[in-house]
Scaffold this active site. Sequence first.
Site, PDB file in Angstrom:
ATOM      1  N   HIS A   1     -61.992  59.017 -50.046  1.00  0.00           N
ATOM      2  CA  HIS A   1     -61.502  59.338 -48.701  1.00  0.00           C
ATOM      3  C   HIS A   1     -62.484  60.318 -48.060  1.00  0.00           C
ATOM      4  CE1 HIS A   1     -59.173  60.529 -45.357  1.00  0.00           C
ATOM      5  NE2 HIS A   1     -58.772  61.688 -45.865  1.00  0.00           N
TER       6      HIS A   1
ATOM      7  N   ASN B   1     -62.813  62.227 -40.258  1.00  0.00           N
ATOM      8  CA  ASN B   1     -61.685  61.786 -41.086  1.00  0.00           C
ATOM      9  C   ASN B   1     -60.841  60.807 -40.276  1.00  0.00           C
ATOM     10  OD1 ASN B   1     -59.293  61.534 -42.486  1.00  0.00           O
ATOM     11  ND2 ASN B   1     -59.081  63.719 -42.942  1.00  0.00           N
TER      12      ASN B   1
ATOM     13  N   CYS C   1     -53.480  59.705 -45.489  1.00  0.00           N
ATOM     14  CA  CYS C   1     -54.826  59.255 -45.858  1.00  0.00           C
ATOM     15  C   CYS C   1     -54.843  58.439 -47.149  1.00  0.00           C
ATOM     16  CB  CYS C   1     -55.751  60.453 -46.004  1.00  0.00           C
ATOM     17  SG  CYS C   1     -55.750  61.489 -44.554  1.00  0.00           S
TER      18      CYS C   1
HETATM   19  N1  ACO Z   1     -65.322  76.402 -35.492  1.00  0.00           N
HETATM   20  C1  ACO Z   1     -65.623  77.667 -35.794  1.00  0.00           C
HETATM   21  N2  ACO Z   1     -64.845  78.429 -36.578  1.00  0.00           N
HETATM   22  C2  ACO Z   1     -63.724  77.890 -37.072  1.00  0.00           C
HETATM   23  C3  ACO Z   1     -63.358  76.561 -36.797  1.00  0.00           C
HETATM   24  C4  ACO Z   1     -64.202  75.804 -35.965  1.00  0.00           C
HETATM   25  N3  ACO Z   1     -63.952  74.539 -35.635  1.00  0.00           N
HETATM   26  N4  ACO Z   1     -62.209  76.284 -37.421  1.00  0.00           N
HETATM   27  C5  ACO Z   1     -61.855  77.392 -38.089  1.00  0.00           C
HETATM   28  N5  ACO Z   1     -62.767  78.374 -37.884  1.00  0.00           N
HETATM   29  C6  ACO Z   1     -62.778  79.722 -38.395  1.00  0.00           C
HETATM   30  C7  ACO Z   1     -61.416  80.159 -38.845  1.00  0.00           C
HETATM   31  O1  ACO Z   1     -60.670  80.637 -37.756  1.00  0.00           O
HETATM   32  C8  ACO Z   1     -61.763  81.246 -39.846  1.00  0.00           C
HETATM   33  O2  ACO Z   1     -62.022  82.430 -39.159  1.00  0.00           O
HETATM   34  P1  ACO Z   1     -61.429  83.827 -39.704  1.00  0.00           P
HETATM   35  O3  ACO Z   1     -62.029  84.000 -41.079  1.00  0.00           O
HETATM   36  O4  ACO Z   1     -61.911  84.794 -38.683  1.00  0.00           O
HETATM   37  O5  ACO Z   1     -59.948  83.626 -39.728  1.00  0.00           O
HETATM   38  C9  ACO Z   1     -63.081  80.788 -40.454  1.00  0.00           C
HETATM   39  O6  ACO Z   1     -63.593  79.784 -39.559  1.00  0.00           O
HETATM   40  C10 ACO Z   1     -62.940  80.186 -41.836  1.00  0.00           C
HETATM   41  O7  ACO Z   1     -61.811  79.336 -41.865  1.00  0.00           O
HETATM   42  P2  ACO Z   1     -61.396  78.609 -43.185  1.00  0.00           P
HETATM   43  O8  ACO Z   1     -60.109  77.897 -42.936  1.00  0.00           O
HETATM   44  O9  ACO Z   1     -61.474  79.514 -44.357  1.00  0.00           O
HETATM   45  O10 ACO Z   1     -62.574  77.568 -43.338  1.00  0.00           O
HETATM   46  P3  ACO Z   1     -62.824  76.599 -44.529  1.00  0.00           P
HETATM   47  O11 ACO Z   1     -64.127  76.879 -45.141  1.00  0.00           O
HETATM   48  O12 ACO Z   1     -61.627  76.465 -45.434  1.00  0.00           O
HETATM   49  O13 ACO Z   1     -62.981  75.211 -43.774  1.00  0.00           O
HETATM   50  C11 ACO Z   1     -61.689  73.242 -43.273  1.00  0.00           C
HETATM   51  C12 ACO Z   1     -61.905  74.728 -42.988  1.00  0.00           C
HETATM   52  C13 ACO Z   1     -62.947  72.513 -42.900  1.00  0.00           C
HETATM   53  C14 ACO Z   1     -60.525  72.754 -42.445  1.00  0.00           C
HETATM   54  C15 ACO Z   1     -61.434  73.064 -44.774  1.00  0.00           C
HETATM   55  O14 ACO Z   1     -60.432  73.952 -45.191  1.00  0.00           O
HETATM   56  C16 ACO Z   1     -61.012  71.661 -45.116  1.00  0.00           C
HETATM   57  O15 ACO Z   1     -61.797  70.730 -45.037  1.00  0.00           O
HETATM   58  N6  ACO Z   1     -59.761  71.514 -45.587  1.00  0.00           N
HETATM   59  C17 ACO Z   1     -59.261  70.216 -45.974  1.00  0.00           C
HETATM   60  C18 ACO Z   1     -58.983  69.429 -44.752  1.00  0.00           C
HETATM   61  C19 ACO Z   1     -58.561  68.049 -45.139  1.00  0.00           C
HETATM   62  O16 ACO Z   1     -59.110  67.440 -46.020  1.00  0.00           O
HETATM   63  N7  ACO Z   1     -57.562  67.542 -44.474  1.00  0.00           N
HETATM   64  C20 ACO Z   1     -57.098  66.248 -44.803  1.00  0.00           C
HETATM   65  C21 ACO Z   1     -56.324  65.795 -43.706  1.00  0.00           C
HETATM   66  S1  ACO Z   1     -55.927  64.218 -44.135  1.00  0.00           S
HETATM   67  C22 ACO Z   1     -54.495  63.687 -43.409  1.00  0.00           C
HETATM   68  O17 ACO Z   1     -53.584  63.407 -44.126  1.00  0.00           O
HETATM   69  C23 ACO Z   1     -54.491  63.549 -41.895  1.00  0.00           C
END
Ligand code: ACO
Length: 328
Positions: free
Chosen positions: A255, A285, A115
């Site tokens: 980003h 994203n 990214c």
């Molecule tokens: N729908 C419903 N529930 C979900 C989903 C979904 N799509 N995805 C995960 N959950 C659940 C999980 O299983 C978890 O359940 P549990 O507590 O029973 O285990 C719960 O929701 C909370 O999960 P978390 O991982 O703590 O959720 P968080 O608030 O951290 O949000 C997210 C997750 C959105 C992925 C966040 O961590 C995030 O944005 N991280 C950064 C991602 C990012 O910027 N990536 C960049 C990629 S760039 C590249 O180089 C391609």
Amino acid sequence: MSLRSVGVLGTGKYVPERVLTNAELEKMVDTNDEWIVSRTGIKERRIAAEHEDTSDLAFRAAEVALAAAGITAEQLDLIVVATVTPDMAFPATACIVQERLGAKNAAAFDLSAACSGFIYGLANASNFIATGMYNYALVIGAECLSRITDYTDRNTCILFGDGAGATVLGPVEAERGFKSFVLGADGTGGELLKVEKGGSSCPTSELAAEAKPNSIYMNGREVFKFAVRIMGSAAEEALLKAGKTKEDIDLLIPHQANTRIIHAALERLNLPEHKCVINLPYYANTSAASIPIALAEAVEQERISQGDTLVLVGFGGGLTWGASVLVW
Ligand code: ACO
């Protein structure tokens, strides 16, 4: 050797027509619109048609950027495509775009910094122009992330979309243009965000034999913490290098990964939301394409005036990060 000032002469974007909504994802995996919107800010994303590859998206965005810049394809000296989803291992997607544009005088290569790739690309291309080696460069961020997304994994499949953004760079007056670049990498965090198959360590021949998925793995929580820390610090470092302060920022172009990450950056930079481009709800994203798409939309919407100070900042797999201060 005196260096020339380098700025953006034109911008363009292209996103595929197909919209994949949260409601549709609810039918594919165990998720819901409320969870996706509250945790990420995403409402929908674009998905490339079967006949569209990354080079097709890149080409369409490039045509718009060239027209906006008033530069012909033959005037281009360089094409850089930042992508983690090239059409194929080689030739580079940049070479495919070069051929389709008829940019026969341009060198062309791809750049892989996830990214952060677009900012890495801008830094590369602008240095070629600053030194006088080249005059005009096309820097594109383009991705078909849907091709490496596992639509049975709710942790990742809600996050990504397809699209492309392009900019034409060239010499500008001394007071304008890029005033600083900050690029960084931390390979110790490589395990947090990766597509590990399909390369030399697990070639596609093995993939086919073992029916292994070739998709994005992400430790969301750790990437989130890294992102919140690095977006603020990279932007501050770029401002310092440019001799500017937070108060000088007219528009932040971050980003587009998660609105909570963007809001944390706004807080650290003491910026109100209207000084930031947020189009994540509509495109999700798009990795290397997210910053140039956001920039192109800000131009389309006439949100930027000559002399404005912009801060571009991103982070991604690698881990990598990049930031730049650009006077329009
Ligand atoms: N729908 C419903 N529930 C979900 C989903 C979904 N799509 N995805 C995960 N959950 C659940 C999980 O299983 C978890 O359940 P549990 O507590 O029973 O285990 C719960 O929701 C909370 O999960 P978390 O991982 O703590 O959720 P968080 O608030 O951290 O949000 C997210 C997750 C959105 C992925 C966040 O961590 C995030 O944005 N991280 C950064 C991602 C990012 O910027 N990536 C960049 C990629 S760039 C590249 O180089 C391609």
